[in-house]
Design an enzyme around this catalytic site. Sequence first.
Site, PDB file in Angstrom:
ATOM      1  N   ASP A 102      -4.958  -4.128  -5.157  1.00  0.00           N
ATOM      2  CA  ASP A 102      -4.831  -3.790  -6.581  1.00  0.00           C
ATOM      3  C   ASP A 102      -4.637  -2.296  -6.769  1.00  0.00           C
ATOM      4  OD1 ASP A 102      -5.197  -6.342  -7.984  1.00  0.00           O
ATOM      5  OD2 ASP A 102      -7.124  -6.346  -6.950  1.00  0.00           O
TER       6      ASP A 102
ATOM      7  N   SER B 138      -9.119 -10.004  -3.071  1.00  0.00           N
ATOM      8  CA  SER B 138      -8.720  -8.755  -3.721  1.00  0.00           C
ATOM      9  C   SER B 138      -9.660  -7.675  -3.214  1.00  0.00           C
ATOM     10  CB  SER B 138      -8.863  -8.914  -5.233  1.00  0.00           C
ATOM     11  OG  SER B 138      -9.184  -7.661  -5.795  1.00  0.00           O
TER      12      SER B 138
ATOM     13  N   MET C   7      -4.005   0.684  -9.308  1.00  0.00           N
ATOM     14  CA  MET C   7      -4.134   1.000 -10.745  1.00  0.00           C
ATOM     15  C   MET C   7      -3.996   2.505 -10.937  1.00  0.00           C
ATOM     16  SD  MET C   7      -7.347  -1.395 -11.781  1.00  0.00           S
ATOM     17  CE  MET C   7      -7.658  -2.972 -10.991  1.00  0.00           C
TER      18      MET C   7
ATOM     19  N   ASP D 201      -5.115 -14.562 -11.001  1.00  0.00           N
ATOM     20  CA  ASP D 201      -5.930 -13.406 -10.609  1.00  0.00           C
ATOM     21  C   ASP D 201      -6.875 -13.043 -11.748  1.00  0.00           C
ATOM     22  OD1 ASP D 201      -6.887 -10.991  -9.631  1.00  0.00           O
ATOM     23  OD2 ASP D 201      -4.952  -9.982  -9.617  1.00  0.00           O
TER      24      ASP D 201
ATOM     25  N   MET E  12      -0.508  -2.258 -10.938  1.00  0.00           N
ATOM     26  CA  MET E  12      -0.870  -2.119 -12.353  1.00  0.00           C
ATOM     27  C   MET E  12      -0.632  -0.660 -12.715  1.00  0.00           C
ATOM     28  SD  MET E  12      -4.205  -4.532 -12.129  1.00  0.00           S
ATOM     29  CE  MET E  12      -4.189  -4.464 -10.360  1.00  0.00           C
TER      30      MET E  12
ATOM     31  N   MET F  16      -2.264 -13.466 -14.989  1.00  0.00           N
ATOM     32  CA  MET F  16      -3.580 -12.833 -15.054  1.00  0.00           C
ATOM     33  C   MET F  16      -4.515 -13.694 -15.905  1.00  0.00           C
ATOM     34  SD  MET F  16      -3.455 -10.168 -13.194  1.00  0.00           S
ATOM     35  CE  MET F  16      -5.087  -9.516 -13.608  1.00  0.00           C
TER      36      MET F  16
ATOM     37  N   HIS G  97      -0.333  -5.641  -5.831  1.00  0.00           N
ATOM     38  CA  HIS G  97      -0.316  -5.860  -7.281  1.00  0.00           C
ATOM     39  C   HIS G  97      -0.328  -4.493  -7.961  1.00  0.00           C
ATOM     40  CE1 HIS G  97      -2.781  -7.654 -10.916  1.00  0.00           C
ATOM     41  NE2 HIS G  97      -1.595  -7.219 -11.277  1.00  0.00           N
TER      42      HIS G  97
ATOM     43  N   HIS H 199      -4.822  -9.127  -0.938  1.00  0.00           N
ATOM     44  CA  HIS H 199      -4.320  -8.739  -2.260  1.00  0.00           C
ATOM     45  C   HIS H 199      -4.828  -7.323  -2.546  1.00  0.00           C
ATOM     46  CE1 HIS H 199      -3.130  -9.615  -6.490  1.00  0.00           C
ATOM     47  NE2 HIS H 199      -4.181  -8.873  -6.798  1.00  0.00           N
TER      48      HIS H 199
HETATM   49  C1  DX5 Z   1      -7.951  -7.152 -11.904  1.00  0.00           C
HETATM   50  C2  DX5 Z   1      -7.449  -7.300 -10.481  1.00  0.00           C
HETATM   51  C3  DX5 Z   1      -8.082  -8.411  -9.729  1.00  0.00           C
HETATM   52  C4  DX5 Z   1      -9.575  -8.351  -9.608  1.00  0.00           C
HETATM   53  C5  DX5 Z   1     -10.127  -9.696  -9.265  1.00  0.00           C
HETATM   54  O1  DX5 Z   1      -7.134  -6.294 -12.595  1.00  0.00           O
HETATM   55  O2  DX5 Z   1      -6.065  -7.532 -10.478  1.00  0.00           O
HETATM   56  O3  DX5 Z   1      -7.456  -8.626  -8.473  1.00  0.00           O
HETATM   57  O4  DX5 Z   1     -10.009  -7.422  -8.679  1.00  0.00           O
HETATM   58  O5  DX5 Z   1     -11.516  -9.588  -9.244  1.00  0.00           O
HETATM   59  P1  DX5 Z   1     -12.471 -10.760  -9.791  1.00  0.00           P
HETATM   60  O6  DX5 Z   1     -12.226 -11.940  -8.891  1.00  0.00           O
HETATM   61  O7  DX5 Z   1     -13.822 -10.172  -9.634  1.00  0.00           O
HETATM   62  O8  DX5 Z   1     -12.082 -11.040 -11.214  1.00  0.00           O
HETATM   63 ZN    ZN Z   2      -4.862  -8.194  -8.664  1.00  0.00          ZN
END
Ligand code: DX5
Ligand code: ZN
Length: 229
Positions: free
Chosen positions: A47, A20, A49, A184, A80, A149, A78, A45
């Site tokens: 993320d 990620s 947000m 994740d 969010m 999650m 991903h 991956h």
């Molecule tokens: C959280 C993200 C993850 C996160 C994982 O909302 O979707 O992908 O970055 O990071 P770690 O492995 O540090 O929990």
């Molecule tokens: Zn993620």
Amino acid sequence: MSRRRHLVELRKAPAAVLPSLLLCDFGNLEREIRQLEAAGVRALHLDVMDGQFVPNLTYGMPIVEACRRLTDLPLDVHLMIKQPQQYIQQFYDAGADIITIHAEAVESPGDALAQIRDRDCGAGLAINPNTSVESIEDCLSLCDLVLVMSVEAGFGGQSFQPVALEKLRVLKQLVDDKTLLEVDGGVNGKTIRDCQAAGAQLLVVGSAIFREPDYRDAVNQLTNLTLTV
Ligand code: DX5
Ligand code: ZN
């Protein structure tokens, strides 16, 4: 190559550690990606947000597009974000190979999943720790990937919530073998084997790679743990 073809490749591996990029050095994105490629990862991956669906704000299409220019690795995006349906085309245009939306972010996940699939893109559905498997059961046939999650979506570096393991076990019984199960949040050397044993094939890892001095060592160590399950 068709983007959905990446799904076929990912399904072949019994387990894959996906970094990620949340905690990577975005000032040196190319170097970071080259290191991850050298470490043998099978996809990245990403993320996204929006500061609304989750309190944290990260990045959007430009970073996905930058990653697309830098690598041929599949991009597992991903989302969010609120109202993800409005952005599916844009993330597709930016180069996403898999687009995962959150069940909690939409009224009708089925419509959004169908929109993603219409675009030669893998369709993923994510559930937060408080969302039940039952609530998405009707949509499972539209999912190429289900993301469980193991922390509340929003931040890296949180502790793993074991409720994810039970959900993975239930999902494993419900989905066909074409559906990828992904986990994740808080996945590290202590939790990765339990995740795989519970049915997760894609193991997303942030801090346990990016807070380590050598990504290749970190990825290798985590991958080796999955080989002994
Ligand atoms: C959280 C993200 C993850 C996160 C994982 O909302 O979707 O992908 O970055 O990071 P770690 O492995 O540090 O929990
Ligand atoms: Zn993620």
